[in-house]
Design a protein around this motif. Structure first.
Motif, PDB file in Angstrom:
ATOM      1  N   UNK A   1       0.822  -1.192   0.000  1.00 37.98           N
ATOM      2  CA  UNK A   1       0.000   0.000   0.000  1.00 37.98           C
ATOM      3  C   UNK A   1       0.868   1.259   0.000  1.00 37.98           C
ATOM      4  N   UNK A   2       1.962   1.178   0.710  1.00 35.74           N
ATOM      5  CA  UNK A   2       2.857   2.319   0.791  1.00 35.74           C
ATOM      6  C   UNK A   2       3.478   2.614  -0.575  1.00 35.74           C
ATOM      7  N   UNK A   3       3.869   1.576  -1.305  1.00 37.19           N
ATOM      8  CA  UNK A   3       4.462   1.749  -2.625  1.00 37.19           C
ATOM      9  C   UNK A   3       3.429   2.324  -3.589  1.00 37.19           C
ATOM     10  N   UNK A   4       2.195   1.868  -3.473  1.00 39.77           N
ATOM     11  CA  UNK A   4       1.127   2.368  -4.333  1.00 39.77           C
ATOM     12  C   UNK A   4       0.889   3.862  -4.111  1.00 39.77           C
ATOM     13  N   UNK A   6       3.111   6.036  -2.984  1.00 39.81           N
ATOM     14  CA  UNK A   6       4.286   6.747  -3.488  1.00 39.81           C
ATOM     15  C   UNK A   6       4.206   6.870  -5.005  1.00 39.81           C
ATOM     16  N   UNK A   7       3.800   5.813  -5.675  1.00 38.30           N
ATOM     17  CA  UNK A   7       3.657   5.851  -7.134  1.00 38.30           C
ATOM     18  C   UNK A   7       2.580   6.853  -7.525  1.00 38.30           C
ATOM     19  N   UNK A   8       1.467   6.859  -6.820  1.00 36.14           N
ATOM     20  CA  UNK A   8       0.375   7.793  -7.115  1.00 36.14           C
ATOM     21  C   UNK A   8       0.818   9.242  -6.949  1.00 36.14           C
ATOM     22  N   UNK A  10       3.916  10.374  -7.054  1.00 34.52           N
ATOM     23  CA  UNK A  10       4.927  10.668  -8.084  1.00 34.52           C
ATOM     24  C   UNK A  10       4.277  10.975  -9.424  1.00 34.52           C
ATOM     25  N   UNK A  11       3.293  10.172  -9.796  1.00 34.87           N
ATOM     26  CA  UNK A  11       2.609  10.389 -11.067  1.00 34.87           C
ATOM     27  C   UNK A  11       1.850  11.707 -11.061  1.00 34.87           C
ATOM     28  N   UNK A  12       1.191  12.034  -9.955  1.00 32.02           N
ATOM     29  CA  UNK A  12       0.442  13.293  -9.904  1.00 32.02           C
ATOM     30  C   UNK A  12       1.378  14.496  -9.957  1.00 32.02           C
ATOM     31  N   UNK A  13       2.514  14.435  -9.324  1.00 29.56           N
ATOM     32  CA  UNK A  13       3.495  15.527  -9.394  1.00 29.56           C
ATOM     33  C   UNK A  13       4.054  15.641 -10.805  1.00 29.56           C
ATOM     34  N   UNK A  14       4.344  14.524 -11.427  1.00 27.12           N
ATOM     35  CA  UNK A  14       4.864  14.523 -12.789  1.00 27.12           C
ATOM     36  C   UNK A  14       3.845  15.122 -13.756  1.00 27.12           C
ATOM     37  N   UNK A  15       2.601  14.734 -13.624  1.00 29.31           N
ATOM     38  CA  UNK A  15       1.567  15.267 -14.514  1.00 29.31           C
ATOM     39  C   UNK A  15       1.335  16.755 -14.298  1.00 29.31           C
ATOM     40  N   UNK A  16       1.337  17.192 -13.049  1.00 30.43           N
ATOM     41  CA  UNK A  16       1.117  18.618 -12.799  1.00 30.43           C
ATOM     42  C   UNK A  16       2.286  19.452 -13.308  1.00 30.43           C
ATOM     43  N   UNK A  17       3.496  18.914 -13.224  1.00 29.12           N
ATOM     44  CA  UNK A  17       4.662  19.627 -13.744  1.00 29.12           C
ATOM     45  C   UNK A  17       4.668  19.629 -15.265  1.00 29.12           C
ATOM     46  N   UNK A  18       4.344  18.521 -15.875  1.00 24.57           N
ATOM     47  CA  UNK A  18       4.382  18.409 -17.332  1.00 24.57           C
ATOM     48  C   UNK A  18       3.279  19.217 -17.994  1.00 24.57           C
ATOM     49  N   UNK A  19       2.142  19.346 -17.359  1.00 21.93           N
ATOM     50  CA  UNK A  19       0.996  20.011 -17.990  1.00 21.93           C
ATOM     51  C   UNK A  19       0.831  21.463 -17.588  1.00 21.93           C
ATOM     52  N   UNK A  20       1.691  21.971 -16.730  1.00 21.37           N
ATOM     53  CA  UNK A  20       1.493  23.321 -16.228  1.00 21.37           C
ATOM     54  C   UNK A  20       1.893  24.404 -17.217  1.00 21.37           C
TER      55      UNK A  20
END
Length: 141
Positions: A1-4, A6-8, A10-20
């Motif tokens: 659950x902890x890894x899930x 962290x992945x979530x 990471x993906x949300x930060x990546x998407x917010x940075x890429x789409x900003x």
């Protein structure tokens, strides 16, 4: 659950940075700047497109000898900020006596003229020549 989780995150930060930066000009290179200007222009309302395009090319004309200075000027700018910069370039170059800008009293006059020219171009429809009716490339088999 902890890894899930962290992945979530990471993906949300990546998407917010890429789409900003979708509403800003990418000035990494001249080619990417042109591509992002084209994309942004298509998203703008019709009444702002001419001002945006003229602003971009006015800034480009001012820095035509130094591409890196030009890219520094447009990188990360929103359409509204670019239009404001274009107005400033227009005023500065008009005061310097730039021949092309002397025929316009204000920035709005220049935008109005180019907008009218663009509307005239769009409203003209080419009429088909009646002689072309007989010159079809479609053959009856």
């Amino acid at each position: 659950m902890r890894i899930l989780s962290i992945i979530f995150i990471s993906v949300s930060i990546l998407l917010s940075t890429a789409c900003s930066k979708g509403s800003q000009i990418n000035g990494r290179s001249f080619k990417t700047a042109l591509r992002s200007v084209k994309m942004l222009k298509d998203r703008l309302p019709q009444e702002q497109r001419v001002a945006f395009e003229l602003s971009f090319w006015a800034i480009r004309d001012q820095y035509k000898n130094n591409i890196s200075d030009f890219l520094d000027q447009v990188d990360g700018k929103s359409p509204e900020a670019l239009i404001e910069s274009g107005k400033a370039v227009f005023e500065k170059r008009k005061q310097e006596g730039f021949k092309e800008y002397q025929q316009y009293a204000t920035w709005d006059d220049m935008i109005r003229k180019y907008t009218q020219e663009r509307m005239d171009q769009l409203s003209k429809k080419q009429k088909r020549d009646p002689r072309d009716k007989d010159n079809s490339v479609l053959y009856k088999l």
